[in-house]
Design a protein around this motif. Structure first.
Motif, short mmCIF file in Angstrom:
data_model
loop_
_atom_site.label_atom_id
_atom_site.label_comp_id
_atom_site.label_asym_id
_atom_site.label_seq_id
_atom_site.Cartn_x
_atom_site.Cartn_y
_atom_site.Cartn_z
N SER B 167 0.84 -1.20 0.00
CA SER B 167 0.00 0.00 0.00
C SER B 167 0.87 1.25 0.00
O SER B 167 2.09 1.18 0.19
CB SER B 167 -0.89 0.00 1.24
OG SER B 167 -0.08 0.21 2.40
N TYR B 168 0.23 2.38 -0.15
CA TYR B 168 0.97 3.64 -0.12
C TYR B 168 1.63 3.85 1.23
O TYR B 168 2.81 4.21 1.30
CB TYR B 168 0.02 4.81 -0.45
CG TYR B 168 0.70 6.14 -0.29
CD1 TYR B 168 1.82 6.46 -1.06
CD2 TYR B 168 0.25 7.08 0.64
CE1 TYR B 168 2.46 7.68 -0.90
CE2 TYR B 168 0.89 8.29 0.79
CZ TYR B 168 1.99 8.58 0.02
OH TYR B 168 2.63 9.78 0.17
N SER B 171 4.85 2.16 1.83
CA SER B 171 6.06 2.79 1.29
C SER B 171 6.61 3.83 2.25
O SER B 171 7.83 4.03 2.34
CB SER B 171 5.78 3.40 -0.08
OG SER B 171 4.92 4.52 0.03
N GLU B 322 -0.73 12.93 3.58
CA GLU B 322 -1.79 11.95 3.32
C GLU B 322 -1.24 10.53 3.50
O GLU B 322 -0.12 10.25 3.05
CB GLU B 322 -2.25 12.14 1.88
CG GLU B 322 -3.47 11.39 1.49
CD GLU B 322 -3.82 11.63 0.03
OE1 GLU B 322 -4.92 11.22 -0.37
OE2 GLU B 322 -3.00 12.22 -0.71
N ARG B 324 -3.63 7.61 3.27
CA ARG B 324 -4.52 6.74 2.49
C ARG B 324 -4.89 5.46 3.23
O ARG B 324 -4.64 4.35 2.76
CB ARG B 324 -3.88 6.43 1.12
CG ARG B 324 -3.50 7.68 0.34
CD ARG B 324 -2.87 7.39 -0.99
NE ARG B 324 -3.83 6.86 -1.96
CZ ARG B 324 -4.76 7.57 -2.58
NH1 ARG B 324 -4.91 8.84 -2.30
NH2 ARG B 324 -5.56 7.00 -3.46
N GLN B 325 -5.50 5.65 4.37
CA GLN B 325 -5.93 4.50 5.18
C GLN B 325 -7.38 4.11 4.88
O GLN B 325 -8.15 4.90 4.36
CB GLN B 325 -5.81 4.85 6.67
CG GLN B 325 -4.39 5.21 7.09
CD GLN B 325 -3.46 4.02 6.97
OE1 GLN B 325 -3.55 3.08 7.74
NE2 GLN B 325 -2.54 4.07 6.01
N ASN B 326 -7.71 2.88 5.26
CA ASN B 326 -9.08 2.36 5.20
C ASN B 326 -9.64 2.19 3.79
O ASN B 326 -10.85 2.10 3.60
CB ASN B 326 -10.04 3.24 6.03
CG ASN B 326 -9.84 3.03 7.51
OD1 ASN B 326 -9.95 1.91 8.01
ND2 ASN B 326 -9.50 4.09 8.22
N HIS B 327 -8.77 2.16 2.79
CA HIS B 327 -9.24 1.83 1.44
C HIS B 327 -9.44 0.33 1.31
O HIS B 327 -10.35 -0.12 0.63
CB HIS B 327 -8.23 2.30 0.39
CG HIS B 327 -8.23 3.77 0.19
ND1 HIS B 327 -9.19 4.42 -0.55
CD2 HIS B 327 -7.39 4.74 0.61
CE1 HIS B 327 -8.94 5.71 -0.57
NE2 HIS B 327 -7.85 5.94 0.13
N LEU B 393 -15.26 15.00 9.59
CA LEU B 393 -14.72 13.82 8.91
C LEU B 393 -13.48 14.17 8.10
O LEU B 393 -12.48 13.45 8.10
CB LEU B 393 -15.78 13.19 8.00
CG LEU B 393 -17.05 12.66 8.66
CD1 LEU B 393 -17.99 12.08 7.60
CD2 LEU B 393 -16.71 11.60 9.70
N GLU B 394 -13.57 15.30 7.44
CA GLU B 394 -12.44 15.72 6.60
C GLU B 394 -11.20 15.99 7.46
O GLU B 394 -10.08 15.65 7.10
CB GLU B 394 -12.83 16.98 5.83
CG GLU B 394 -12.11 17.14 4.52
CD GLU B 394 -12.68 18.32 3.72
OE1 GLU B 394 -12.41 18.37 2.53
OE2 GLU B 394 -13.38 19.18 4.30
N TYR B 397 -9.87 12.42 9.05
CA TYR B 397 -9.40 11.33 8.17
C TYR B 397 -8.18 11.77 7.36
O TYR B 397 -8.12 12.91 6.90
CB TYR B 397 -10.51 10.89 7.20
CG TYR B 397 -9.98 9.92 6.18
CD1 TYR B 397 -9.72 8.60 6.55
CD2 TYR B 397 -9.69 10.32 4.88
CE1 TYR B 397 -9.17 7.71 5.65
CE2 TYR B 397 -9.16 9.43 3.97
CZ TYR B 397 -8.90 8.12 4.35
OH TYR B 397 -8.35 7.24 3.47
#
Lengths: 178, 541
Positions: B167-168, B171, B322, B324-327, B393-394, B397
């Protein structure tokens, strides 16, 4: 950000309601009859649309079509949800009739509709399938609409996630951005 | 109407339809034997999976509700120094606990089979004994993986499926770990990275635990179906009440109940218990008789003792970027560097992890892809709506990172499963009492895991780093050790053939036979042991 009928389809899929395609959504079919002794499906849809006007962010457009597309199919496919929503809307209308000049929650303007939710304590209520009116409004109306929105890609994008939990948007979103 | 009456003739009766029971049943049925599987829970419709996923996301239900766990059927006690949340840790139904598992499947290290317990017990098998079964188990479950783990035991064959891409956030971790000399590598997942065995590739619902709506994550209902296609008979909602022996000390009958209130008696030539680390010892204890006054197969007194789980250690924080969690709902990178030597030091390109000389348990480190809040879950449990909710939320997250980890527990006799006769289930049977506690070594090991995790997160520049340490830890829901393997019948319950020392036609396929816990997710080892059990049972038939 415009909510589309595609978003409604996706939300339905997230809720476990598989539909064959956009053409099967409610605009092409009559909403289901719900019960003789309470609000019919159209009244439930109107109530949900009014609640959505309160709980959805102002950045989303085309809410009416989205709610109608999503909720009509959900009412049709989920008898338990339909019955719970019917009873909840009936109780909410009774409350509105006592505390306002209106007979139905669906007829309230947005400010009054929000005030009613606050007076009932829906914002802080724990969602319940059965129990207090505030818990049931939270479960059948508010949370159902929030689930439909924020488990959809459009709702996810509003808050920064393209593939929110509940949406089968693939695995590529977790990779390094291009 | 479902026929739940006994089969007239059965070569083998398997109790439980989780991964162990399903694999045993499939293998024996494929060889032409008549197999009956008795499963306490129901058969879940595949059509209900999306609805169960909604239950997982919406706050009205807890995780046990997703698979209908709870109520009188699943009553239990937890009287140890630590509360054990048993009903969050298991599923009763066709497919068993793999219905809500995470799907991480790694081979135990060679060192795991060489460990000795404080009371001198050892595994009677080694990695080489299990190695071919591991390969078969990986093919059966459909494991996506890469041979990039320098700490993993030797393997010759490739994984059946290509690995999932890192995942991102993997990295981001990898860069910091390289500076510290911490090695990262891929995770073997029982989850389809491409179509496999008639099931689709993962589509990223993000709710793997507790439910995969697409079926890309393996669960044991796959092998239940395969077993049935080979002629096995699976009876659901048929909890076994007790096993009865004949005068020669062999199990003759499994007495089971059905929803209509009837009791039935299934006879067979061979019996295999495959009902997990709690219900397996419970059933043996419930099968107490004049011939077996302390419970069946319990002449050693070890049934129910040495209960182990893996303890969770975690750390998380936030970055100024960022993440990029919970995708997706699963982990793609982990670290076994501190497994065989948890106190080791590292030296990287620009930093290090200091050595610890403490006596420590194995540690496995994980790099999470689901750190921080899930926006949809947060939306459903918040007290705001409209623009206020969106703003919250913004803000909440997007910038979280987190590490998890598993720490092995030392097997101790006081950690055990017994019968609580003061409480009964829906059939009037005493419920299991799980007595669980942490020893000093486990606590030290959790602290060591936190030390490494904090070092990595700090190297990444994370702020507001917090840990889940020994005071906040909980179990990983890996029940082990309650019918341990061993060569000595006075200290163990089953032998190297997974057959009970005391009862010639009774075998156990379960993590309950583990002698030591290691710190790796146990299901692949459960599956490998199940295939080995099936081979031995076949030889006895």
């Amino acid at each position: 950000m415009e909510l589309s009928r595609r978003d409604a389809l996706v939300a339905l899929a997230s809720a476990g309601i598989a539909v064959g395609g956009i053409a099967t959504l409610s605009a092409d079919r009559d909403p289901p009859a719900v019960a003789d002794d309470g609000p019919d499906a159209e009244a439930i849809l109107s109530t949900l649309t009014t609640v959505a006007g309160v709980v959805y962010p102002s950045a989303v457009a085309n809410v009416d079509t989205f709610v109608e597309s999503y909720a009509a199919e959900r009412l049709r496919r989920r008898p338990a949800y339909r019955e719970g929503a019917r009873a909840t809307v009936s109780d909410l209308d009774d409350y509105v009739a006592v505390h306002t000049d209106s007979e139905r929650y669906a007829d309230l303007d947005t400010a009054t509709a929000e005030a009613i939710l606050h007076r009932l304590g829906v914002d802080s209520a724990a969602p319940e399938r059965a129990g207090s009116i505030s818990g049931r409004v939270r479960y059948y109306l508010v949370n159902d609409l929030l689930f439909a929105l924020y488990a959809s890609p459009t709702g996810g994008e509003l808050v920064g996630i393209e593939n929110p939990q509940g949406h089968p948007g693939g695995r590529t979103h977790s990779r390094r951005p291009e | 109407m479902t026929d739940r009456t006994p089969s007239e003739r059965a070569d083998a009766c398997v109790v439980g339809s989780g991964p162990a029971g399903a694999l045993v049943a499939h293998r024996l049925a494929s060889d032409g034997y008549d197999v009956v599987v008795l499963e306490a829970g129901p058969r879940f419709s595949r059509d209900s999976r999306e609805e169960r996923m909604e239950r997982a996301v919406r706050p009205v239900d807890g995780d046990p509700d997703v698979w209908d766990v709870g109520g009188e059927r699943d009553a239990y006690r937890s009287t140890g120094r630590r509360f054990y949340p048993l009903n969050a840790a298991r599923v009763k139904g066709v497919g068993g606990t793999t219905l809500h598992w995470q799907g991480m499947v790694m081979r135990y290290h060679e060192a795991d089979f060489e460990r000795t317990t404080p009371d001198g017990a050892t595994w009677p098998i080694d990695y080489a004994d299990l190695r071919p079964y591991y390969a078969e188990a990986e093919a059966a479950l459909g494991v996506a993986g890469a041979s990039d783990n320098p700490f993993a035991p030797p393997r010759e064959e490739p994984y059946p499926l290509p690995p999932f891409e890192p995942s991102y956030s993997d990295s981001l971790f990898a860069e910091a770990c390289e500076r510290l000399g911490v090695v990262t590598h891929s995770v073997p997942n029982a989850r389809n990275s491409e179509g496999y065995d008639g099931r689709s590739a993962c589509v990223g619902y993000g709710t793997c635990q507790p439910v995969c709506p697409s079926g890309a994550k393996y669960d044991a209902s796959v092998h239940v179906r395969k077993a049935e296609n080979e002629g096995a008979r699976v009876v659901d909602r048929a909890p076994v009440q007790r096993l009865e022996t004949d005068g020669d000390g062999r199990v003759e009958t499994a007495v089971y109940a059905t929803p209509d209130g009837a009791e039935h008696r299934q006879t067979a030539r061979q019996f295999v218990l495959a009902c997990g680390g709690v219900e397996t010892p419970r059933l043996l204890l419930l099968s107490q008789s004049s011939d077996h006054p302390d419970g069946l197969a319990n002449s050693s007194g070890a049934v129910g003792r040495y209960f182990m789980d893996h303890c969770y250690a975690g750390a998380d924080g936030r970055l100024d970027e960022e993440t990029r969690q919970n995708h997706v709902g699963f982990i793609t990178t982990e670290c076994h560097q501190f497994y065989d030597d948890p106190g080791r030091a590292t030296q990287g390109t620009d930093g290090s992890v200091p050595r610890s000389d403490a006596d420590l348990s194995p540690i496995k480190l994980e790099f999470l892809n689901y750190a921080g809040p899930s926006p949809v879950e947060m939306a459903l449990s918040g007290e705001e709506w409209g623009d206020d909710l969106r703003d919250t939320l913004e803000a909440a997250y997007g910038d979280h990172v987190g590490m998890g980890g598993l720490v092995g527990q030392t097997p101790r006799p006081e950690n055990r499963v017994t019968l609580d006769t003061s409480t009964t289930d829906d059939h009037g049977n005493p419920v299991p009492d799980v007595q669980w506690s942490l020893d000093a070594r486990t606590r030290r090991s959790i602290e060591r895991a936190n030390e490494i995790q904090t070092r990595v997160l700090t190297e990444m520049g994370a702020r507001a780093v917090s840990t889940v340490g020994p005071d906040e830890t909980g179990p990983a829901y890996h029940h082990m050790g309650t019918t341990r393997m061993g060569e000595d019948p006075e200290k163990s319950v089953v032998d190297a053939r997974l057959r009970t020392h005391d009862v010639a036609n009774l075998s156990i396929a379960s993590s309950s036979v583990f002698v030591t816990s290691g710190a790796l997710n146990p299901t692949l080892t459960i599956a490998a042991l199940a295939l080995k059990t099936a081979d031995h049972v076949r030889a006895d038939l």
